[in-house]
Design a protein around this motif. Structure first.
Motif, PDB file in Angstrom:
ATOM      1  N   UNK A  83      50.734  48.189  39.023  1.00 37.28           N
ATOM      2  CA  UNK A  83      49.349  47.777  38.733  1.00 37.28           C
ATOM      3  C   UNK A  83      48.817  46.786  39.770  1.00 37.28           C
ATOM      4  N   UNK A  84      49.689  45.879  40.229  1.00 40.49           N
ATOM      5  CA  UNK A  84      49.283  44.933  41.268  1.00 40.49           C
ATOM      6  C   UNK A  84      48.964  45.667  42.570  1.00 40.49           C
ATOM      7  N   UNK A  85      49.805  46.630  42.923  1.00 35.53           N
ATOM      8  CA  UNK A  85      49.580  47.363  44.172  1.00 35.53           C
ATOM      9  C   UNK A  85      48.259  48.130  44.119  1.00 35.53           C
ATOM     10  N   UNK A  86      47.967  48.713  42.966  1.00 35.24           N
ATOM     11  CA  UNK A  86      46.693  49.444  42.822  1.00 35.24           C
ATOM     12  C   UNK A  86      45.515  48.497  42.985  1.00 35.24           C
ATOM     13  N   UNK A  87      45.636  47.323  42.379  1.00 39.85           N
ATOM     14  CA  UNK A  87      44.553  46.341  42.473  1.00 39.85           C
ATOM     15  C   UNK A  87      44.356  45.896  43.923  1.00 39.85           C
ATOM     16  N   UNK A  88      45.456  45.676  44.641  1.00 40.32           N
ATOM     17  CA  UNK A  88      45.370  45.267  46.048  1.00 40.32           C
ATOM     18  C   UNK A  88      44.726  46.381  46.857  1.00 40.32           C
ATOM     19  N   UNK A  89      45.158  47.602  46.602  1.00 40.26           N
ATOM     20  CA  UNK A  89      44.601  48.748  47.330  1.00 40.26           C
ATOM     21  C   UNK A  89      43.083  48.821  47.103  1.00 40.26           C
ATOM     22  N   UNK A  90      42.674  48.711  45.832  1.00 40.13           N
ATOM     23  CA  UNK A  90      41.249  48.835  45.511  1.00 40.13           C
ATOM     24  C   UNK A  90      40.427  47.734  46.179  1.00 40.13           C
ATOM     25  N   UNK A  91      40.935  46.498  46.108  1.00 38.75           N
ATOM     26  CA  UNK A  91      40.207  45.385  46.720  1.00 38.75           C
ATOM     27  C   UNK A  91      40.082  45.565  48.232  1.00 38.75           C
ATOM     28  N   UNK A  92      41.175  45.976  48.857  1.00 40.15           N
ATOM     29  CA  UNK A  92      41.158  46.125  50.315  1.00 40.15           C
ATOM     30  C   UNK A  92      40.232  47.259  50.740  1.00 40.15           C
ATOM     31  N   UNK A  93      40.166  48.317  49.943  1.00 38.78           N
ATOM     32  CA  UNK A  93      39.243  49.394  50.278  1.00 38.78           C
ATOM     33  C   UNK A  93      37.802  48.903  50.127  1.00 38.78           C
ATOM     34  N   UNK A  94      37.578  48.104  49.068  1.00 31.11           N
ATOM     35  CA  UNK A  94      36.233  47.554  48.826  1.00 31.11           C
ATOM     36  C   UNK A  94      35.786  46.680  49.998  1.00 31.11           C
ATOM     37  N   UNK A  95      36.722  45.915  50.559  1.00 27.91           N
ATOM     38  CA  UNK A  95      36.370  45.012  51.658  1.00 27.91           C
ATOM     39  C   UNK A  95      36.686  45.611  53.033  1.00 27.91           C
ATOM     40  N   UNK A 128      46.378  33.315  36.240  1.00 29.24           N
ATOM     41  CA  UNK A 128      45.796  34.639  36.449  1.00 29.24           C
ATOM     42  C   UNK A 128      46.594  35.477  37.416  1.00 29.24           C
ATOM     43  N   UNK A 129      46.084  36.672  37.673  1.00 30.18           N
ATOM     44  CA  UNK A 129      46.778  37.574  38.587  1.00 30.18           C
ATOM     45  C   UNK A 129      46.439  37.213  40.028  1.00 30.18           C
ATOM     46  N   UNK A 130      47.039  37.966  40.955  1.00 30.95           N
ATOM     47  CA  UNK A 130      46.802  37.705  42.373  1.00 30.95           C
ATOM     48  C   UNK A 130      45.414  38.186  42.829  1.00 30.95           C
ATOM     49  N   UNK A 131      44.787  39.056  42.030  1.00 29.68           N
ATOM     50  CA  UNK A 131      43.546  39.696  42.492  1.00 29.68           C
ATOM     51  C   UNK A 131      42.417  38.713  42.822  1.00 29.68           C
ATOM     52  N   UNK A 132      42.087  37.756  41.919  1.00 38.67           N
ATOM     53  CA  UNK A 132      40.992  36.831  42.263  1.00 38.67           C
ATOM     54  C   UNK A 132      41.298  36.034  43.533  1.00 38.67           C
ATOM     55  N   UNK A 133      42.535  35.622  43.691  1.00 38.34           N
ATOM     56  CA  UNK A 133      42.904  34.856  44.890  1.00 38.34           C
ATOM     57  C   UNK A 133      42.762  35.715  46.142  1.00 38.34           C
ATOM     58  N   UNK A 134      43.144  36.992  46.053  1.00 36.69           N
ATOM     59  CA  UNK A 134      43.019  37.879  47.207  1.00 36.69           C
ATOM     60  C   UNK A 134      41.550  38.119  47.529  1.00 36.69           C
ATOM     61  N   UNK A 135      40.746  38.323  46.472  1.00 32.01           N
ATOM     62  CA  UNK A 135      39.327  38.586  46.711  1.00 32.01           C
ATOM     63  C   UNK A 135      38.668  37.371  47.370  1.00 32.01           C
ATOM     64  N   UNK A 136      39.024  36.176  46.894  1.00 33.63           N
ATOM     65  CA  UNK A 136      38.457  34.956  47.490  1.00 33.63           C
ATOM     66  C   UNK A 136      38.824  34.868  48.968  1.00 33.63           C
ATOM     67  N   UNK A 137      40.076  35.224  49.279  1.00 33.50           N
ATOM     68  CA  UNK A 137      40.531  35.167  50.667  1.00 33.50           C
ATOM     69  C   UNK A 137      39.794  36.181  51.537  1.00 33.50           C
ATOM     70  N   UNK A 138      39.630  37.394  50.997  1.00 27.87           N
ATOM     71  CA  UNK A 138      38.943  38.438  51.757  1.00 27.87           C
ATOM     72  C   UNK A 138      37.478  38.065  52.003  1.00 27.87           C
ATOM     73  N   UNK A 139      36.891  37.338  51.043  1.00 29.18           N
ATOM     74  CA  UNK A 139      35.503  36.893  51.206  1.00 29.18           C
ATOM     75  C   UNK A 139      35.411  35.751  52.211  1.00 29.18           C
ATOM     76  N   UNK A 140      36.439  34.893  52.205  1.00 27.98           N
ATOM     77  CA  UNK A 140      36.359  33.658  52.992  1.00 27.98           C
ATOM     78  C   UNK A 140      36.664  33.860  54.472  1.00 27.98           C
ATOM     79  N   UNK A 141      37.559  34.781  54.795  1.00 29.43           N
ATOM     80  CA  UNK A 141      37.897  34.921  56.207  1.00 29.43           C
ATOM     81  C   UNK A 141      38.231  36.360  56.575  1.00 29.43           C
TER      82      UNK A 141
END
Lengths: 312, 253
Positions: B190-202, B165-178
């Motif tokens: 596309x990866x950068x956009x996904x990272x940006x969106x996840x980081x804004x969400x968290x 899979x992509x890096x997004x699920x792994x990043x989201x798990x990390x942001x949730x865990x610590x």
């Protein structure tokens, strides 16, 4: 050491090498490599009345012996130019050339008015930008367009006016004659030549603007031919540019009729390019017994036609 | 900034059409910061190639450049070997913001976007998590280098190596865990956009390193541009001088 000094429209230059507009920011980006004072002059980034964002990127594409750009006159506008950029280099010992571009002759006039009393020695009127929808090369392509701009600028300008010409004109010498008769104090040429590159995989132009201006060594022979034609059509000085990358290129520009040269794209390959060109011109003059570089201006003479040779 | 010819001290083929050069360039090394880059002059080409710094070794006075052979220019560079010289302009640009060691940082790299993150792994080590994404096993580079310094997760799109899979699920798990103080990312848009969106969400700060076609490298030609928006004000910024690293929240994709 040859005397490299030249005078353009009454403005003395310590040497004939000028950083070309659009390639040298507002004068300070290359300070890590050489002091601004090493140059004869600097033509600053093209400035419009209002701040402009320019074209969407990608704006740069490589070409054989050159490059395309579709920057599209991104600049902070004349207010920011006068308030923030120009003061940073106002006290420096270098000829400062403001480069202006507008959508209408009235805008060019207003820009010239705003520059009255400013710390610029010359105004370069850009009627040759190939990357904007309004104005730009549209003015420079016809005598009427060119004249309409120069007439307005001359009404307002407090400094001598250099008109930057486009190679897109059907007859660039005719444009030069027309702006000379309107009072232009000098001309500079050539701006970039409109080009295109296509990405094979996406089948889309590399530039987001589709087309862009070609610069670099690929342009040199075209520029030399046009400098020749223009310098033999007008009495005002000609500043030659287009692919100048070495002292020999600069000497060739002089022989074709230029009184000074501008250096642009060569900076991107070698940030020391302008100072190397000055040194190489000096060395060339010394080895060729040339005391004054200005004596080289227009020193080439064309071959005469030889109709007898064609007889079969 | 410096521009000179420097000796290559090591060449390494990383596979996947990617190679690594170490260059003895003490002036550049002494001034370099993670996230900065150099422009390489290639004989016969009009434009320099911007390449990020994958390693900065002040003791040896060496930088490391990891380059993908993906065009005529980078192919020419791929023929260079130890003892050859290379024409570098740098260090260029504005690199990553560097919180004090001890800050907990996450690195998210995609493919040839992974190299500029390696100096961060070296700086933050135990308080750093790297998430590296590739298309498949054959494209994996530098994972061992990252793993030497920090906790490293490799993801591949096709699942042939590491996590599928992509890096997004792994990043989201990390942001949730610590608690992560800052996320640094470099890779495809596309990866950068996904990272940006996840980081804004968290609500986690993120910095992205952008790639753009450029000419001068020093901010003079405004050939490379990115639209940014901060406090409701849109500004065009220069990727080569103001970046290549920007606050993720400011970038208008």
């Amino acid at each position: 050491m040859a005397d490299l000094s030249v005078t353009i429209a009454g403005v003395p230059f310590k040497n004939p090498v000028i950083a070309a507009s659009g390639c040298f920011g507002f004068g300070l980006e290359y300070e890590d490599f050489f002091p601004l004072e090493a140059l004869g002059g600097v033509s600053l980034k093209g400035t419009t009345l209002e701040a402009r964002a320019g074209n969407r990127p990608p704006r740069i594409a490589e070409t054989p012996a050159g490059m395309l750009n579709s920057v599209g006159l991104q600049n902070p506008g004349i207010d920011a130019f006068l308030r923030e950029e120009l003061p940073k280099i106002a006290g420096r010992d270098v000829v400062r050339i403001a480069n202006i571009a507008g959508r209408s002759p009235a805008e060019y006039r207003e820009l010239a008015e705003r520059l009255r009393g400013a710390a610029v020695d010359l105004i370069e009127v850009n009627i040759s930008c190939p990357n904007v929808r309004e104005g730009g090369a549209a003015f420079g392509a016809t005598c009427e367009g060119a004249v309409s701009v120069v007439r307005e600028v001359k009404k307002a300008a407090g400094q001598p006016v250099v008109v930057k010409l486009t190679p897109a004109a059907a007859d660039i010498a005719e444009i030069a004659r027309a702006v000379e008769s309107e009072g232009a104090d000098a001309v500079s040429l050539i701006n970039t030549l409109l080009g295109m590159r296509i990405d094979l995989e996406s089948r889309r132009p590399v530039l987001r603007n589709n087309f862009g201006g070609l610069s670099g060594p690929a342009l040199l022979p075209v520029a030399l031919r046009m400098v020749w034609q223009v310098s033999h059509a007008v009495k005002i000085p000609v500043i030659g540019m287009g692919g100048v990358s070495s002292g020999r290129d600069a000497v060739e520009m002089f022989l074709a009729g230029a009184s000074a040269v501008q250096v642009g794209a060569a900076l991107f390959r070698d940030p020391f390019a302008p100072v190397k060109i000055i040194g190489e011109m000096n060395a060339w003059c010394d080895t060729h017994g040339v005391e004054y570089v200005r004596d080289l201006r227009g020193a080439a003479s064309l071959w005469e036609d030889d109709p007898d040779w064609r007889l079969l | 900034m410096f521009c000179d010819s420097y000796p290559i001290t090591a060449y390494e083929d990383l596979g996947a059409g990617v190679y690594s050069l170490r260059v003895k360039a003490p002036q550049i090394t002494a001034a370099a910061q993670p996230g900065q880059f150099v422009e390489i002059g290639v004989p016969g080409f009009s434009l320099r190639r911007p390449i990020s710094l994958c390693g900065i070794d002040p003791e040896k006075g060496e930088i490391r450049l990891v380059i993908a052979d993906r065009g005529a220019g980078t192919h020419t560079l791929s023929t260079l070997r130890e003892g050859d010289s290379i024409d570098l302009l740098g260090p260029l640009g504005t690199g990553f913001a560097l919180p004090e060691p001890g800050a907990h940082v996450a690195l998210v790299g995609g493919g040839i976007g992974t190299p500029p993150l390696l100096p961060l792994a070296e700086r933050y080590r135990e308080t750093c998590n790297a998430i590296l994404g590739y298309r498949g096993r054959d494209q994996v580079i530098l994972d061992v280098d990252f793993a030497r310094f920090c906790d490293t997760v490799v993801c591949t799109d096709d699942g042939t190596y590491g996590v599928k899979g992509t890096v997004s699920p792994a990043l989201e798990a990390l942001l949730q865990a610590c608690r992560i103080d800052i996320v640094y990312a470099c890779g495809p848009a596309p990866m950068l956009r996904a990272v940006r969106d996840l980081c804004m969400q968290y609500s986690v700060r993120a910095q992205l390193s952008l790639e753009e076609r450029m000419a001068c490298g020093v901010g003079a030609c405004v050939g490379c541009a990115v639209m940014t928006e901060h406090g409701g004000v849109r500004r065009v910024r220069r990727v080569c001088k103001d970046g290549p690293v920007f606050e993720a929240a400011d970038i208008v994709f």
